[in-house]
Design an enzyme around this catalytic site. Structure first.
Site, PDB file in Angstrom:
ATOM      1  N   ASP A 127       2.140  -2.546 -10.601  1.00 56.55           N
ATOM      2  CA  ASP A 127       2.628  -2.383  -9.227  1.00 56.55           C
ATOM      3  C   ASP A 127       2.990  -3.731  -8.617  1.00 56.55           C
ATOM      4  O   ASP A 127       4.000  -3.858  -7.914  1.00 56.55           O
ATOM      5  CB  ASP A 127       1.558  -1.705  -8.354  1.00 56.55           C
ATOM      6  CG  ASP A 127       1.414  -0.219  -8.643  1.00 56.55           C
ATOM      7  OD1 ASP A 127       2.329   0.363  -9.262  1.00 56.55           O
ATOM      8  OD2 ASP A 127       0.383   0.362  -8.244  1.00 56.55           O
ATOM      9  N   LYS A 131       6.930  -4.221  -7.704  1.00 57.06           N
ATOM     10  CA  LYS A 131       7.152  -3.939  -6.283  1.00 57.06           C
ATOM     11  C   LYS A 131       6.678  -5.063  -5.350  1.00 57.06           C
ATOM     12  O   LYS A 131       7.429  -5.523  -4.484  1.00 57.06           O
ATOM     13  CB  LYS A 131       6.456  -2.634  -5.890  1.00 57.06           C
ATOM     14  CG  LYS A 131       7.036  -1.407  -6.584  1.00 57.06           C
ATOM     15  CD  LYS A 131       6.334  -0.128  -6.167  1.00 57.06           C
ATOM     16  CE  LYS A 131       6.929   1.074  -6.907  1.00 57.06           C
ATOM     17  NZ  LYS A 131       6.221   2.336  -6.576  1.00 57.06           N
ATOM     18  N   GLU A 237      -1.468   4.793  -3.078  1.00 56.59           N
ATOM     19  CA  GLU A 237      -0.516   3.758  -2.701  1.00 56.59           C
ATOM     20  C   GLU A 237      -0.005   3.038  -3.944  1.00 56.59           C
ATOM     21  O   GLU A 237      -0.699   2.951  -4.956  1.00 56.59           O
ATOM     22  CB  GLU A 237      -1.158   2.730  -1.755  1.00 56.59           C
ATOM     23  CG  GLU A 237      -1.487   3.280  -0.367  1.00 56.59           C
ATOM     24  CD  GLU A 237      -0.244   3.563   0.470  1.00 56.59           C
ATOM     25  OE1 GLU A 237       0.865   3.230   0.027  1.00 56.59           O
ATOM     26  OE2 GLU A 237      -0.388   4.138   1.563  1.00 56.59           O
ATOM     27  N   CYS A 238       1.220   2.504  -3.852  1.00 54.55           N
ATOM     28  CA  CYS A 238       1.855   1.859  -4.995  1.00 54.55           C
ATOM     29  C   CYS A 238       1.595   0.369  -5.062  1.00 54.55           C
ATOM     30  O   CYS A 238       1.969  -0.283  -6.021  1.00 54.55           O
ATOM     31  CB  CYS A 238       3.364   2.088  -4.947  1.00 54.55           C
ATOM     32  SG  CYS A 238       4.152   1.272  -3.540  1.00 54.55           S
ATOM     33  N   GLY A 239       0.966  -0.206  -4.057  1.00 52.39           N
ATOM     34  CA  GLY A 239       0.694  -1.633  -4.055  1.00 52.39           C
ATOM     35  C   GLY A 239       1.310  -2.372  -2.886  1.00 52.39           C
ATOM     36  O   GLY A 239       0.789  -3.399  -2.448  1.00 52.39           O
TER      37      GLY A 239
END
Length: 272
Positions: A127, A131, A237-239
């Site tokens: 992640d 991102k 959450e993705c980070g």
């Protein structure tokens, strides 16, 4: 109620006063406030429904001066997501600024650097690489001080107590204009305003991310983020909305270990 634009950093008292002011407002009013008060304002988006609604609202509020769009291309998006990027650029006459993992332009580049299926080995560092680090580069390149997100409290998980405006560990301001909307309200707006949407949403997907962490939802009453990280019930959450400095420390260690392993493998291959 506050200076325009806001003077950073914000103290706790000012942030609380701003949220007291924004909380009862409609999303369009929150966005209008943001255009006047938030410095270095951009919109980060993965082109989910809520982000698309915000793009559409901004096109009506300020058609000639919409905040620039920033898209983190993980290299693992569905083709339908990349198609949607093109549609949005044409529909709203905006440029989507694309940021990819550092030093990578293709999946092959990424896998040469980090290994195949790296998300299975270390999801947090994955992640960060696809991102969080690209986002930090975008913030620095464009001098971004504030971003518009597509997060909502009704999405649950870490977002359940979401406020209209937040400050992360780096000092970045995060505006959540649709924080109080339900998924039904988002869907109604998309329908009533003919907002472009990801074609996968008509094929059984509830929420769309990377192809390797997104599956079709089973059951009509599944939550709106059903199908994302389906095998990870603890992940919400993705980070991008986690502690940046903690993720950076871990990613730096992982990168060092990966580099050492590559050197060792090359040495073994050369000796063979």
């Amino acid at each position: 109620m506050t200076e325009a634009p806001l003077q950073l950093p914000l103290d706790t008292e000012t942030l609380e006063a701003i949220n007291d002011h924004l909380r009862p407002l409609e999303p369009q009013q929150i966005l209008q406030w943001a255009l006047t008060h938030l410095p270095g304002l951009h919109q980060t988006t993965a082109f989910g429904l809520t982000g698309l609604v915000a793009i559409d609202m901004l096109s009506k509020i300020s058609p000639s001066s919409q905040p620039p769009l920033v898209f983190m291309d993980t290299l693992y998006h569905f083709p339908e997501t990349y198609d949607l990027v093109t549609v949005v650029e044409k529909r709203y006459s905006v440029k989507v600024n694309v940021f990819k993992p550092e030093g990578c332009t293709t999946v092959q580049d990424f896998e040469k650097k980090w290994g195949e299926k790296f998300w299975e080995l270390d999801e947090d560092t994955y992640d960060f690489a696809v991102k969080v680090e690209p986002a930090q580069r975008a913030y620095q390149e464009f001098n971004i001080r504030s971003i518009i997100t597509g997060r909502r409290a009704s999405q649950g998980g870490d977002r359940a107590s979401l406020q209209p405006l937040e400050v992360d560990t780096t000092g970045l301001l995060k505006l959540n204009p649709l924080f109080a909307w339900t998924f039904s309200q988002v869907e109604a707006y998309v329908r009533d305003n003919d907002v472009p949407r990801n074609a996968l949403l008509d094929q059984g997907y509830k929420s769309v991310g990377d192809w390797h962490s997104t599956v079709k939802s089973e059951g009509g009453d599944a939550g709106e983020r059903a199908g994302r990280w389906a095998d990870r019930k603890d992940k919400t959450e993705c980070g991008l909305h986690k502690d940046y400095f903690a993720m950076k420390r871990k990613a730096k260690l992982e990168a060092s270990m990966a580099a050492e392993a590559l050197v060792a493998n090359n040495a073994v291959a050369a000796a063979a």
